[in-house]
Design a protein around this motif. Structure first.
Motif, PDB file in Angstrom:
ATOM      1  N   CYS A 110     -11.733  -4.263  -9.281  1.00  0.00           N
ATOM      2  CA  CYS A 110     -10.308  -4.013  -9.010  1.00  0.00           C
ATOM      3  C   CYS A 110      -9.646  -3.254 -10.154  1.00  0.00           C
ATOM      4  CB  CYS A 110      -9.560  -5.330  -8.798  1.00  0.00           C
ATOM      5  SG  CYS A 110     -10.046  -6.214  -7.307  1.00  0.00           S
TER       6      CYS A 110
ATOM      7  N   LEU B 131      -5.415  -5.137  -3.716  1.00  0.00           N
ATOM      8  CA  LEU B 131      -4.692  -5.717  -2.580  1.00  0.00           C
ATOM      9  C   LEU B 131      -5.636  -6.423  -1.611  1.00  0.00           C
ATOM     10  CD1 LEU B 131      -1.989  -3.010  -1.833  1.00  0.00           C
ATOM     11  CD2 LEU B 131      -1.670  -5.260  -2.913  1.00  0.00           C
ATOM     12  N   LYS B 132      -6.847  -5.932  -1.478  1.00  0.00           N
ATOM     13  CA  LYS B 132      -7.839  -6.609  -0.630  1.00  0.00           C
ATOM     14  C   LYS B 132      -8.112  -8.004  -1.188  1.00  0.00           C
ATOM     15  CE  LYS B 132     -12.523  -6.153   1.157  1.00  0.00           C
ATOM     16  NZ  LYS B 132     -13.742  -5.341   1.174  1.00  0.00           N
TER      17      LYS B 132
ATOM     18  N   GLN C  15       0.829  -1.206   0.000  1.00  0.00           N
ATOM     19  CA  GLN C  15       0.000   0.000   0.000  1.00  0.00           C
ATOM     20  C   GLN C  15       0.862   1.253   0.000  1.00  0.00           C
ATOM     21  OE1 GLN C  15      -2.514  -0.866   3.381  1.00  0.00           O
ATOM     22  NE2 GLN C  15      -4.287  -1.172   2.044  1.00  0.00           N
TER      23      GLN C  15
ATOM     24  N   ALA D  29      -2.029   4.779  -5.968  1.00  0.00           N
ATOM     25  CA  ALA D  29      -3.432   4.426  -5.747  1.00  0.00           C
ATOM     26  C   ALA D  29      -4.044   3.771  -6.984  1.00  0.00           C
ATOM     27  CB  ALA D  29      -4.238   5.655  -5.351  1.00  0.00           C
TER      28      ALA D  29
ATOM     29  N   ARG E 178      -6.749  -0.669  -9.459  1.00  0.00           N
ATOM     30  CA  ARG E 178      -7.128   0.110  -8.282  1.00  0.00           C
ATOM     31  C   ARG E 178      -6.483  -0.575  -7.077  1.00  0.00           C
ATOM     32  NH1 ARG E 178     -13.410   0.644  -8.421  1.00  0.00           N
ATOM     33  NH2 ARG E 178     -12.970   2.208  -6.838  1.00  0.00           N
ATOM     34  N   ARG E 179      -5.389   0.005  -6.591  1.00  0.00           N
ATOM     35  CA  ARG E 179      -4.525  -0.601  -5.583  1.00  0.00           C
ATOM     36  C   ARG E 179      -5.267  -1.219  -4.400  1.00  0.00           C
ATOM     37  NH1 ARG E 179      -1.579   3.694  -2.532  1.00  0.00           N
ATOM     38  NH2 ARG E 179      -3.631   3.769  -1.561  1.00  0.00           N
ATOM     39  N   ASP E 180      -6.066  -0.456  -3.706  1.00  0.00           N
ATOM     40  CA  ASP E 180      -6.656  -0.952  -2.463  1.00  0.00           C
ATOM     41  C   ASP E 180      -7.618  -2.119  -2.693  1.00  0.00           C
ATOM     42  OD1 ASP E 180      -5.129   0.844  -1.035  1.00  0.00           O
ATOM     43  OD2 ASP E 180      -6.713   2.350  -0.941  1.00  0.00           O
TER      44      ASP E 180
END
Length: 89
Positions: A51, A67-68, A13, A18, A62-64
């Motif tokens: 994503c 990564l989720k 992160q 981002a 979309r990073r977050d």
């Protein structure tokens, strides 16, 4: 104490923008996550489509959200975890 998975996600992160081009995934992650493999998983609809977003024909990650999803694919090294547990006693 956080797990090594939580620590890895936190480090990604902090290191990743981002939003970034999918084709940059190999370089940005030191080849820990390979874009070619992600493309295969996308084609099998294993990765949630949210994503990714698109800019023309470019696929953006979309990073977050990514990564989720990716966190769910990771597992602890059980041998190392058992060694840590023995030394923590």
């Amino acid at each position: 104490m956080s797990s090594s998975i939580d620590q890895t996600i936190l480090e990604f992160q902090q290191a990743l923008p981002a939003v970034f081009r999918g084709t940059e995934l190999d370089r940005l992650t030191g080849k820990a996550i390979r874009w070619r493999s992600i493309q295969n998983l996308r084609s099998k609809r294993i990765i949630p489509p949210e994503c990714f977003i698109y800019s023309g024909s470019k696929v953006l990650v979309r990073r977050d959200l990514f990564l989720k999803w990716w966190r769910g694919t990771l597992r602890e090294n059980t041998v190392a975890a058992k060694r840590r547990a023995r030394h923590d006693v």
